[in-house]
Scaffold this motif. Structure first.
Motif, PDB file in Angstrom:
ATOM      1  N   PRO A   1      -1.660   0.157  14.628  1.00  0.00           N
ATOM      2  CA  PRO A   1      -1.116  -0.560  13.780  1.00  0.00           C
ATOM      3  C   PRO A   1      -1.434  -2.051  13.282  1.00  0.00           C
ATOM      4  O   PRO A   1      -0.201  -2.135  12.136  1.00  0.00           O
ATOM      5  CB  PRO A   1       0.158  -1.119  15.459  1.00  0.00           C
ATOM      6  CG  PRO A   1      -0.281   0.251  16.561  1.00  0.00           C
ATOM      7  CD  PRO A   1      -1.969   0.028  16.019  1.00  0.00           C
TER       8      PRO A   1
ATOM      9  N   VAL B   1      -1.752  -1.143  10.318  1.00  0.00           N
ATOM     10  CA  VAL B   1      -0.889  -0.543   8.593  1.00  0.00           C
ATOM     11  C   VAL B   1       0.189  -1.692   7.672  1.00  0.00           C
ATOM     12  O   VAL B   1       0.225  -2.756   8.192  1.00  0.00           O
ATOM     13  CB  VAL B   1       0.665   0.311   9.963  1.00  0.00           C
ATOM     14  CG1 VAL B   1       1.872   0.835   8.988  1.00  0.00           C
ATOM     15  CG2 VAL B   1      -0.509   1.046  10.638  1.00  0.00           C
TER      16      VAL B   1
ATOM     17  N   VAL C   1       2.692  -1.615   4.234  1.00  0.00           N
ATOM     18  CA  VAL C   1       4.209  -0.847   3.531  1.00  0.00           C
ATOM     19  C   VAL C   1       3.727   0.345   2.968  1.00  0.00           C
ATOM     20  O   VAL C   1       4.378   1.261   2.765  1.00  0.00           O
ATOM     21  CB  VAL C   1       5.078  -2.011   2.594  1.00  0.00           C
ATOM     22  CG1 VAL C   1       3.838  -2.835   1.469  1.00  0.00           C
ATOM     23  CG2 VAL C   1       5.992  -0.976   1.943  1.00  0.00           C
ATOM     24  N   ASN C   2       2.223   0.584   2.237  1.00  0.00           N
ATOM     25  CA  ASN C   2       2.151   1.110   1.672  1.00  0.00           C
ATOM     26  C   ASN C   2       1.755   2.865   1.722  1.00  0.00           C
ATOM     27  O   ASN C   2       1.359   3.606   1.677  1.00  0.00           O
ATOM     28  CB  ASN C   2       0.616   0.425   0.695  1.00  0.00           C
ATOM     29  CG  ASN C   2       1.427   0.148  -0.350  1.00  0.00           C
ATOM     30  OD1 ASN C   2       1.626  -0.146  -0.790  1.00  0.00           O
ATOM     31  ND2 ASN C   2       0.006  -1.269  -0.359  1.00  0.00           N
TER      32      ASN C   2
END
Lengths: 208, 208, 208, 208, 208, 208
Positions: free
Chosen positions: E41, E44, E46-47
């Protein structure tokens, strides 16, 4: 035209690695709540989807005169994630598959040879018992206590399938008497006599 | 502006009837494999989502000195389709919830008062037992045999929840001895003595 | 004691109507995405869980020299909601179960008699084919094209099970040629010749 | 041969009524946790699987300068039980789809025209925001707060799809201010000022 | 107050690592029956939730005058575990997406430009065909054979979504003719002529 | 006899490694959409199924005068894959659990002490609020906004359970004000005043 087609094909094949219709279990890899991780698709062959172990009669020279030969994901990795598995039942005369449950699956039994008295008990404690002959099928709903008994004079054989690749198998007698669950606790939670509990613990190898 | 907004609201509200976030059981309607049909949303009130039956101590003046008060979909229709339910356990001193399974759900037990000895047995026949005190929680995986016993000198109380609105409850002794499953069949599939089986059938109201 | 017990029993039995471990299909009632509505538990008997239709050889005197006898929920209502079903395959010499899919289920085939050449094709267009003998099992992952062909000189029989009570069955030739799908559309979407399409439409009773 | 084939066909067609690959919603029948009961297969036509309502621009002359046109099971009964649905988004310049969730589905947005600033917030309170252009797709994981804002000078249009036939739609402002939830309760559970709450209740038609 | 709040926040954030609302695929890690293992996580962005590949027209200069551009989990890892995916269809005049199935998903098609004749065939061999115009949507139930054909004079474009992150794609012609499935076996299981089979194998690059 | 039995036992025990009824999370291993990979069964003990953290009162000396103590899979690895989890709520006088959702689970609340005013709002914006007393349970359907407020003069305590091992928790105020979501975007998507947004961002530690 073949050249043009080749370009077209590439489109679909480029996602080859991730377009999996199946997930053959890598039994040496980690397990997850949804099944084992997948064997690399490049290493999968038709033999991953075929299992021959159910063609051999189980050895019924034992206390229950019966044998259950599983083809669960542990024996047959191609089943991983497909929601189905199987087993073979051999019941010598007077053979019995004792009262048991499959915690995670419904069972469908198909009689190949002989006669089998089979039954299950519902949560409402209703009894559903039937004498099955060759060619009959019977379904045992998920998680309920059920049993199969040879009901003829000769060996009975059945093939069973399950609604899970890993249905589990919990035999009541083994759960109660074949481990170190203390006898007083068994007695308190089953109302069985101390003598009965100790006798069955002795037979089934339990302690405590 | 309110007028404009009203038009906008209509858009969402027009699909009111079919935009259900819940499906309160119509217990008088048909059941399905996924639960009961839904009560009309227009008739649903907050009381469909609240249940007070677990606030009352169960009557433990019985053979097991215990009471299980269910809040399953049959008692609490608001649970329908939501994958959760609950029950209250009252265990008088020496009380016991006998060996049982929930065919369709895992269970989570929270001890409110007293001390409880709880345990389950796995498909591999391994035993997992623990003495729990107030505030402890213990989880019992789906479909496995488990039990709870009062392990202190005073009444113990627990609230349990399940991963299904209708977890079922199959008590081994009731399944074996509280119905018309013929004694010879019980004996054959459990290895229990005839005397033991007949004694328990007498106690639990079974026949055959 | 029996009196006390009776009170205790009432507790569990009072929720009788809604504690269902199974949901035998009421085939005359409405269907739902999760299966049919349930027959009243009070009317359920053991016969709802037993089906004898697979014990009878299918009639193989037809164009494919084969017969598929289903035991899906439509024939065997006790399967409703249990995630499993079965069928019997009879393959006379040279018999074939043509290329087909089950849109909603994986299939597990068990060879009872004879030899069967079976195979499936993956999304990656890889071919998995194997000649199976008596006792072999093979799994066909959900939704993929597969087939079975008699690979010996005598009748072959298999029992198959599915990971759904209603697996569906879509035979490619029937889907393309046994209905009113216009020939030009069949040709455009399969690259088959007009003559071939028209010939098969004639054989299989299609129009257009 | 046709005669012979006919016999063969009968085999498969005899189970016609119960071999459903789909379950078009009977919106007038009861709903269940798994969806509506099915329209009779005999009455199903291709029009049950086609919906034209998303071809028409929504009316954006409203407070949010936006329109959401749903094609959920309530509008498009053919989706029942298939785990998918859609909607059309029209965003006039400065238009906004306010902060909202879909309680039962993930969403996939495809930009048809214009520019859209879209984002979601995770349980860990992390923010994922991106300005999307024509042809971009963005996924919003199930149940998380998200929004879409016109980020260009002209009308933006998007088509969205959901992983459920009935995803639900809960707009935070509507949930807080467009009903009779008492203002003191809104304030206590959101930390918003009394004046702010009352202003928005007035705008959105709420009371209390 | 901020200090006090900080303590409060810690409570929720401490479980940060395991409170995942999403599971972006680590395509280099192992796959499982439920999808790929998750990217950390912390890495991670937005892409991971945005994909631009569907904004580009596919190359339709090929034998079918069509292109299918997938945005499945293999191309768009953010979809992992979310039960949804998409693809773009480009159909030049006379273009066709040949008869195919998605073994693990239902499909929803939205026409962006032009006219498309689309249809599917049910297990009961019923045909559901419709000429779709811009703005129309059509749903194809899981696992059933279906096709799309350009029905106008200009290029048609559609965006399709699926009820799975990895729906699979099995084109009948590719499955039968673009691999090493022996011609005699193809003929036996499809009733097609030897000449037809060999011609299509030559066109599609198959052998055997 | 024991020797014979031993052979029989071997049959079942040989598949020990893969016959898992549970999958205790290996929190250091990878996560998947269906949960964490499993700890080796050989290392599992009863302590993996017991958690004592809910027996301790949470610290309510904070801005909301409340504490939520989770027993999700991240804190209690034995829950992995079992579809259930729990939490403890402590509400000092005037304490509040602010408006929030659980993106992936329904919630069942049991009041242990005191009085709690609890409620949820549906997709149709209907409000369901009730004052709960000791022993009451209330269910909050999946993904919907809900809240709990102390409704008495003394501390209230509740234990809640969820229909998922990892239900998530999204508090509206934290999602809007406790991160770097830009104030203009918050205002545009919630209709809140700039002053209100900036005040709450200051209180909750947000920026931008």
């Amino acid at each position: 035209m073949l050249h043009i087609l080749f370009l077209f094909s590439l489109l679909f094949f480029s996602s080859h690695a991730s377009v999996q219709d199946f997930c053959v279990a890598n039994l040496k890899g980690p397990d997850t709540p949804a099944g084992f991780t997948c064997k690399s698709p490049a290493k999968v062959t038709v033999n991953d989807f075929v299992f021959s172990g159910l063609g051999i009669a189980g050895n019924t020279t034992n206390i229950i005169k019966a044998a259950v030969t599983p083809a669960f994901v542990g024996q047959f990795p191609g089943l991983n994630g497909l929601g189905i598995s199987a087993a073979r039942l051999d019941l010598a005369p007077a053979g019995v598959v004792p009262m048991h449950t499959h915690p995670g699956a419904s069972e469908l039994l198909f009689v190949l040879h002989g006669k089998i008295l089979a039954g299950f008990i519902s949560s409402a404690n209703d009894v559903y018992v039937k004498k099955l002959k060759k060619g009959d099928i019977m379904v045992f709903p998920q998680g309920l206590l059920h049993f199969q008994v040879n009901a003829g004079g000769s060996t009975a054989i059945a093939v069973v399938s399950f609604s899970s690749a890993n249905p589990g198998l919990q035999i009541v007698d083994f759960a109660l008497f074949a481990n170190n669950l203390p006898s007083p606790l068994v007695e308190k939670t089953t109302f069985l006599d101390d003598a009965e509990v100790k006798k069955l613990k002795a037979v089934l190898g339990g302690t405590g």
